[in-house]
Scaffold this motif. Structure first.
Motif, PDB file in Angstrom:
ATOM      1  N   SER A   1     106.265  39.601  -9.191  1.00 38.69           N
ATOM      2  CA  SER A   1     107.215  39.685 -10.295  1.00 38.69           C
ATOM      3  C   SER A   1     106.849  40.816 -11.252  1.00 38.69           C
ATOM      4  O   SER A   1     107.540  41.032 -12.257  1.00 38.69           O
ATOM      5  N   GLU A   2     105.751  41.554 -10.934  1.00 35.90           N
ATOM      6  CA  GLU A   2     105.306  42.644 -11.800  1.00 35.90           C
ATOM      7  C   GLU A   2     105.579  44.017 -11.197  1.00 35.90           C
ATOM      8  O   GLU A   2     106.043  44.931 -11.887  1.00 35.90           O
ATOM      9  N   VAL A   3     105.298  44.179  -9.899  1.00 33.22           N
ATOM     10  CA  VAL A   3     105.450  45.484  -9.270  1.00 33.22           C
ATOM     11  C   VAL A   3     105.461  45.305  -7.754  1.00 33.22           C
ATOM     12  O   VAL A   3     104.751  44.453  -7.217  1.00 33.22           O
ATOM     13  N   PHE A   4     106.295  46.053  -7.050  1.00 34.12           N
ATOM     14  CA  PHE A   4     106.281  46.028  -5.586  1.00 34.12           C
ATOM     15  C   PHE A   4     106.614  47.424  -5.061  1.00 34.12           C
ATOM     16  O   PHE A   4     107.172  48.261  -5.773  1.00 34.12           O
TER      17      PHE A   4
ATOM     18  N   ARG B   1     112.720  40.785  -3.615  1.00 31.52           N
ATOM     19  CA  ARG B   1     111.379  41.371  -3.464  1.00 31.52           C
ATOM     20  C   ARG B   1     110.427  40.899  -4.552  1.00 31.52           C
ATOM     21  O   ARG B   1     109.222  40.783  -4.317  1.00 31.52           O
ATOM     22  N   MET B   2     110.957  40.631  -5.729  1.00 27.46           N
ATOM     23  CA  MET B   2     110.104  40.073  -6.778  1.00 27.46           C
ATOM     24  C   MET B   2     109.602  38.695  -6.388  1.00 27.46           C
ATOM     25  O   MET B   2     108.450  38.340  -6.645  1.00 27.46           O
ATOM     26  N   LYS B   3     110.473  37.902  -5.738  1.00 28.56           N
ATOM     27  CA  LYS B   3     110.054  36.565  -5.286  1.00 28.56           C
ATOM     28  C   LYS B   3     109.052  36.651  -4.150  1.00 28.56           C
ATOM     29  O   LYS B   3     108.099  35.876  -4.073  1.00 28.56           O
ATOM     30  N   LYS B   4     109.263  37.611  -3.239  1.00 31.88           N
ATOM     31  CA  LYS B   4     108.439  37.702  -2.037  1.00 31.88           C
ATOM     32  C   LYS B   4     107.093  38.367  -2.286  1.00 31.88           C
ATOM     33  O   LYS B   4     106.067  37.938  -1.738  1.00 31.88           O
ATOM     34  N   TYR B   5     107.077  39.406  -3.139  1.00 32.04           N
ATOM     35  CA  TYR B   5     105.859  40.198  -3.288  1.00 32.04           C
ATOM     36  C   TYR B   5     105.198  40.056  -4.658  1.00 32.04           C
ATOM     37  O   TYR B   5     104.025  39.729  -4.753  1.00 32.04           O
TER      38      TYR B   5
END
Length: 483
Positions: free
Chosen positions: A75-78, A69-73
């Protein structure tokens, strides 16, 4: 007539358009202040992404949920949906720093509903918990714990003599768990009777199974078993509290000094706790927190020492030098612990690769902005160690086992936070460090060991656990003896 029409039109303009203009200005100001919520996917109705989150933990790859999810959305917050709640996951050192520095300002501790139902008053929530955090460090600070190091050493020696020596094989996780629970009972409650400890230990095993179970409280369900386990443990601890209070009234300063006595005195002088059941509930939470994650850290360290013989050799050399400096029968002390620098680096690297506490939960107590997004009041927040622990930006070659990362100032601030941070940093962090190092000292000085299951997976739900308990084949040193 013309004048009246003009007045009417003017009135209509004032009544309709002036509020509209005011609304548009306010809306623009609101829009500039509050951005959209973070990007992400909320998953299925009701269950959200909980099933995938739990499934990856059972497969032994909990970091995949975060990293994907960090890669997709971002690297700070999702955003995501877990445990039937809207969640935001804060990532990286900056996310950790923001949450830890805004404790009780923008965020508060939050626990899943199941935990609240099981404990009724979970440790770590509400105003009462702030006061509890202020008194626990008195007992758990280094100055207070130093005097318990010889007790820790003596208990570790006794445990190994009774349960490891003369055995070719042990289940390391189970043995470490038994020891850490015995130690917690001894230091927190001054309970030494093996039968008593073994009895309540069985009930503790049922508690954590209900944390992430289906929220169905019917006879026979996992949640119901967890609740009954707490109720059963209360029947053991409440008489101890009553007896200890009588002892404190009779003996005063000369009475038994442990966390239980400390909490009773605080309760009777400040009214911090509602009643004895409230004290008992907090004790149960402390016992769980003090031995579950410590057991995991010990087991994962033993696993890494089995996998990397050259690391074992350096730990052995360090611990052997300490052992040889002691007189016959002399127990470990604070100065000895200070010499275990490389051993602690090894423990830290084991915890980096597989965090004993993968993360905790918070709740937004007001709307606030972070990284250009709005975090709405009431949304739940999760910080997770896997958003930093395997990031090559902070840990080059992150999949390699390299204890030298922790030499001097090798780790960036807030990139490695095994005990959390800020006002809610784990008060038992020094207790955990001492108990891990003392146990490691005794095992390394007695044995080498090999993994019986070469490719055993580590599964992760509440704490990371080797799937089969990490059975090991023991190889005693020729010089080893327990005295």
């Amino acid at each position: 007539m013309h004048y009246s029409l003009c007045c009417l039109l003017g009135t209509v303009f004032i009544c309709l358009f002036v509020p509209l203009i005011y609304y548009l200005i306010a809306w623009k100001k609101h829009k500039d202040t509050y951005k959209a919520v973070p990007h992400g996917h909320m998953g299925w109705p009701i269950v959200g992404e909980t099933l995938e989150f739990v499934s990856l933990g059972k497969k032994g790859t909990p970091e995949k949920f975060m990293q994907d999810r960090m890669k997709k959305y971002s690297s700070e917050v999702f955003k995501t949906s877990l445990l039937m709640e809207k969640f935001v996951v804060f990532c990286g050192p900056s996310g950790n720093k923001f949450l830890f520095s805004n404790e009780d300002k923008l965020v508060n501790a939050w626990w899943p509903d199941n935990v609240v139902k099981i404990f009724k008053s979970p440790p770590g929530i509400g105003e009462q918990s702030k006061r509890l955090r202020s008194v626990l460090p008195e007992f758990l600070k280094v100055e207070s714990l130093r005097k318990y190091i010889p007790i820790m050493d003596s208990m570790a020696k006794q445990h190994i003599k009774q349960n490891w020596c003369d055995k070719g094989e042990v289940i390391a996780f189970e043995e470490a768990k038994n020891h850490t629970f015995e130690l917690a009972c001894r230091l927190f409650l001054s309970i030494e009777e093996p039968e008593f400890v073994a009895t309540i230990s069985k009930h503790f095993r049922n508690i954590k199974e209900g944390f992430f179970a289906l929220p169905i409280d019917l006879p026979g369900t996992t949640l119901n078993r967890s609740k009954k386990a707490v109720e059963t443990i209360l029947t053991f601890i409440l008489p101890i509290i009553k007896q200890r209070r009588m002892e404190l009234m009779k003996k005063g300063e000369s009475a038994t000094k442990d966390i239980l006595s400390h909490m009773i005195v605080i309760a009777d002088t400040t009214g911090l706790f509602a009643d004895d059941a409230d004290i008992a509930n907090k004790i149960i939470g402390l016992l769980m927190g003090s031995h579950d994650s410590t057991t995991s850290a010990i087991t994962l360290t033993l696993k890494c020492l089995a996998e990397f013989p050259h690391v074992y050799d350096k730990v052995f050399q360090e611990q052997r030098e300490i052992a040889k400096s002691k007189k016959e029968g002399e127990l470990l002390n604070w100065e000895d612990i200070q010499k275990m620098k490389y051993s602690w680096n090894v423990v830290c690297e084991a915890m980096r690769l597989t965090p004993p506490v993968p993360g905790t939960f918070r709740e937004a107590i007001t709307d606030f902005c972070y990284a250009g997004f709005t975090i709405p009041k009431g949304w739940k927040i999760h910080w997770n160690a896997y958003t930093t622990n395997k990031d090559p930006k902070y840990f080059p070659n992150p999949d390699e086992f390299d204890p030298s990362r922790f030499e001097k100032d090798g780790v960036p601030p807030f990139a490695f936070v095994p005990f959390g941070g800020g006002p809610r940093m784990c008060p038992g962090r020094e207790y955990a460090r001492l108990s891990i190092l003392v146990f490691l000292h005794n095992t390394v000085n007695m044995f080498r060991w090999e993994k019986k299951i070469p490719n055993e997976k580590t599964v992760s739900l509440t704490v990371p656990t080797p799937k089969e308990g990490f059975p090991i084949c023991l190889k005693p040193h020729e010089f080893a003896s327990v005295h």
